[in-house]
Design an enzyme around this catalytic site. Sequence first.
Site, PDB file in Angstrom:
ATOM      1  N   ASP A 182      -8.309  -0.503  28.131  1.00  0.00           N
ATOM      2  CA  ASP A 182      -8.347   0.049  29.483  1.00  0.00           C
ATOM      3  C   ASP A 182      -7.596  -0.894  30.406  1.00  0.00           C
ATOM      4  O   ASP A 182      -7.866  -2.092  30.435  1.00  0.00           O
ATOM      5  CB  ASP A 182      -9.803   0.180  29.961  1.00  0.00           C
ATOM      6  CG  ASP A 182      -9.872   0.637  31.407  1.00  0.00           C
ATOM      7  OD1 ASP A 182      -9.561   1.811  31.660  1.00  0.00           O
ATOM      8  OD2 ASP A 182     -10.197  -0.182  32.279  1.00  0.00           O
TER       9      ASP A 182
ATOM     10  N   GLU B  27      -4.116   4.137  27.894  1.00  0.00           N
ATOM     11  CA  GLU B  27      -4.051   5.318  28.745  1.00  0.00           C
ATOM     12  C   GLU B  27      -2.615   5.560  29.161  1.00  0.00           C
ATOM     13  O   GLU B  27      -1.839   4.625  29.308  1.00  0.00           O
ATOM     14  CB  GLU B  27      -4.876   5.103  30.005  1.00  0.00           C
ATOM     15  CG  GLU B  27      -6.315   4.820  29.739  1.00  0.00           C
ATOM     16  CD  GLU B  27      -6.869   3.916  30.799  1.00  0.00           C
ATOM     17  OE1 GLU B  27      -7.702   4.364  31.566  1.00  0.00           O
ATOM     18  OE2 GLU B  27      -6.426   2.758  30.868  1.00  0.00           O
TER      19      GLU B  27
ATOM     20  N   ASP C  23     -15.321  -1.159  32.333  1.00  0.00           N
ATOM     21  CA  ASP C  23     -13.972  -1.141  31.773  1.00  0.00           C
ATOM     22  C   ASP C  23     -13.998  -1.133  30.241  1.00  0.00           C
ATOM     23  O   ASP C  23     -13.154  -0.513  29.605  1.00  0.00           O
ATOM     24  CB  ASP C  23     -13.156  -2.339  32.278  1.00  0.00           C
ATOM     25  CG  ASP C  23     -12.827  -2.213  33.757  1.00  0.00           C
ATOM     26  OD1 ASP C  23     -12.968  -1.092  34.302  1.00  0.00           O
ATOM     27  OD2 ASP C  23     -12.445  -3.219  34.373  1.00  0.00           O
TER      28      ASP C  23
END
Length: 393
Positions: A192, A276, A356
Amino acid sequence: MIRTYQYRLYPTNAQARALDFLLWQGRNVYNAALEQRIAVYQETGKGITYPQQWGHFRDLRRASPDTLGVLNATSMQQTLRRLDKAFKAFFRRLKAGETPGFPRFKGRYRFNSLEYRYGDGCKLRFDETGRALFYVQNVGEVKVKYHRPLPDDAVIKHVILKRRNRKWYVCLQLELPDPVVNEHPGPMVGIDMGVYHLLALSNDAKIENPRWLRASLANLRVAQRRLSRRQKGSHRRRKAAEQVARLHERIAHQRRDFWHKLTRHLVDTYALIALEDLTLKFMIANPHLALSTHDAGLGEFQQLLAYKAESAGTQVVTVNPAYTSQVCSGCGRVVEKALSVRVHCCPDCDLTLDRDVNAARNVWLVAVESARTGPSGVNVAGCGVRSLRSFPL
Ligand SMILES: [Zn+2]
């Protein structure tokens, strides 16, 4: 495989003047060619092509050996092609209904590079003592800080001579045989890219912004304030601007060095890295904001990761970041929380962990799920499968 190696050049004072003169002439060619394009269009209503321009400037070059004549012919072609590219990009964007800016005349500080074909007006050489020298036509043999050797099987194709903050660099574009990639024995990981932590990994590891960055950014702010106080057009403002540019460069170098080491570590450790999709992530976070410098740094991280992964045998996958921070990685329940809430705490399954890290685990889950079902539009809220609670990390 194409790779670029950059080396710092250490010209003598005379060589530095000769290099500056080359750039000056290159800039003259660029600006004159732009002027010609505008004039021809105004007279005839038609454009002028690159071959026509080359014919014109080739003759000019022959006729003026002391000015344009110092430029290498192929290098001059590259400068004309650069302008040609700028025009093509302009018209392409115009056609697409965008509002591009018309190609601009280059000011004194806006033209900072010349391109060469390797072996044509430039060459890397080693003297008897093994010291590296870079020959440039009409400049001479310039000392090179040869900080890393070129691979034995590299073929140098393209060369860019660059001036940045009064320093000179040479970029060698190499063609290398594609690496033989062995199967990577490592585990998988989800990452992340956060605001609070720089990176959080699905195995609980967190990577923070290095402390020196904060110190350097503080110096930069001081220098920027100084710059804004100085009078426009003054000599002192120019000097302050140079200092700001040097600090920017220093920070960029430090950050890049940090990314290089970190991405090396990641691709050496993991066989699959799930991230991501950055563009989607920030569109979701705030559709009205452009990428900030912080995010641009993350873009550089992704770029370096991808290129190191290629030869390490690591697979990098990007996933849709929707809901990754909200969904519980243990049971799949949506646990909504504001950005200020740092801990994910699930009322259903009692899972409590850093928000996170929870997001990183979700990234990992989506990657696993999309590997199974195909990558089309899977996000963590839709993936439904919650059997993967243990992480083989
Ligand atoms: Zn839960």
